[in-house]
Design an enzyme around this catalytic site. Structure first.
Site, short mmCIF file in Angstrom:
data_model
loop_
_atom_site.label_atom_id
_atom_site.label_comp_id
_atom_site.label_asym_id
_atom_site.label_seq_id
_atom_site.Cartn_x
_atom_site.Cartn_y
_atom_site.Cartn_z
N ARG A 18 40.62 10.38 16.60
CA ARG A 18 39.19 10.71 16.69
C ARG A 18 38.73 11.53 15.49
NH1 ARG A 18 35.39 8.43 16.94
NH2 ARG A 18 36.39 7.31 18.65
N LYS B 219 20.15 19.39 2.08
CA LYS B 219 19.98 19.24 3.53
C LYS B 219 21.25 18.63 4.11
CE LYS B 219 14.97 18.87 3.23
NZ LYS B 219 13.76 18.03 3.45
N LYS C 88 10.41 27.13 -5.56
CA LYS C 88 9.60 26.39 -4.61
C LYS C 88 8.37 27.20 -4.23
CE LYS C 88 11.84 23.94 -1.52
NZ LYS C 88 11.59 22.58 -2.03
N GLU D 7 9.12 23.33 -8.49
CA GLU D 7 8.36 22.49 -7.57
C GLU D 7 6.86 22.69 -7.81
OE1 GLU D 7 9.14 22.04 -3.08
OE2 GLU D 7 7.41 23.38 -3.20
N ASP E 263 6.17 17.41 -5.73
CA ASP E 263 6.34 17.42 -4.28
C ASP E 263 5.17 16.76 -3.55
OD1 ASP E 263 7.81 18.22 -1.94
OD2 ASP E 263 6.30 19.76 -1.62
#
Length: 281
Positions: free
Chosen positions: A102, A137, A169, A197, A218
């Site tokens: 597994r 992410k 950002k 960004e 963006d």
């Protein structure tokens, strides 16, 4: 030759994963049902068409429990295979293989799922000249191998973490008081790679004037992206980002951007359907 994954300890990963599965009691099913000296032959196969990733790590699980296991690789990471393709043949101690099964499958299913989705996106932008990037992410603790899987699917890695490039950002800009001041502070700190960004055309020149080395455009639609690319005029690489899907990526890539980044490659890829079937040796 085993894959080289700087920053990722395969032995530690295998040991910790098996410890989680075995707990304090071990594999009570295999211990009760399978004779200690029983041997099995196993075939790992893909039930769907996939791009393969993670076979080295899967092999490490089996070898950890049976160092004498015989393993024959039938394909390589990065290969695109059709449904019902055999990936790996194993022969070893039955208890060991059933105990490792597994953990090995979970790893190959997850990484092959990422590689397969990535390949779909790479295929969709073929001929545009744009390069597909992944993002941060990722599942905590699995970033290195998930980003390895995107490479197997044909993408390039974006920054690996917070340490290898600055990415300014919207929240950084808000606290710093604007794009220009934020970039200027990063440059003054001696940071070589400064990704900025921007979500408006009027932010581009301040970002470049202050020393930005890469613009992340963006949530811009194709028309605005073309305008931004024309304004940048090749001075720095450009990257389209934000809500990119298989349905939209081709039009985005065709605007002339250098890169398109897609978070869902690691955030939302479904596991590949891969199994391991055993037969008496």
């Amino acid at each position: 030759m085993p894959i080289d994954l700087p920053g990722f300890d395969i032995d530690q990963f295998v040991t910790a994963t098996l410890a989680e599965d075995l707990g304090e009691g071990g594999d009570i099913t295999s211990a009760a049902v399978i004779p200690a000296d029983a041997r099995f032959v196993g075939i790992m196969d893909s039930r769907d068409a996939v791009t393969v990733a993670g076979l080295d790590i899967a092999e490490a699980f089996f070898r950890h429990l049976d160092p004498e296991v015989r393993i024959e690789r039938l394909v390589a990471d990065g290969d695109r295979v059709s449904a019902n393709t055999d990936l790996m043949r194993l022969e070893g101690n039955a208890r060991a293989m059933l105990t490792a099964e597994r953990s090995a499958l979970n790893t190959v299913q997850h990484l092959s799922g990422i590689a397969t989705m990535t390949r779909h996106y790479v295929d969709r932008i073929a001929g545009t000249g744009a390069i597909l990037l992944d993002t941060r992410k990722t599942i905590p603790g699995l970033r290195v191998i998930e980003k390895y899987a995107t490479r197997m699917g044909g993408a390039q890695n974006h920054r690996m973490g917070l340490w290898d490039a600055a990415m300014i950002k919207d929240n950084h800009v808000a606290v710093a008081g604007g794009v220009g001041p934020a970039v200027a502070r990063a440059k003054a700190a001696g940071i070589a790679r400064i990704i900025v960004e921007v979500d408006r055309i009027d932010q581009i020149e301040p970002a470049l004037a202050a020393g930005g080395t890469h613009l992340l455009l963006d949530n811009m639609g194709p028309d605005l992206l073309r305008e931004a690319v024309a304004l940048v005029a090749g001075r720095v690489p450009t990257e389209a980002s934000g809500g990119v899907t298989l349905d939209t990526i081709q039009a985005i890539a065709a605007t002339g951007v250098t890169y398109v980044s897609v978070g869902r490659l690691t955030q939302s890829a479904p596991a590949a359907d891969i199994g391991l079937d055993f037969a008496t040796a």
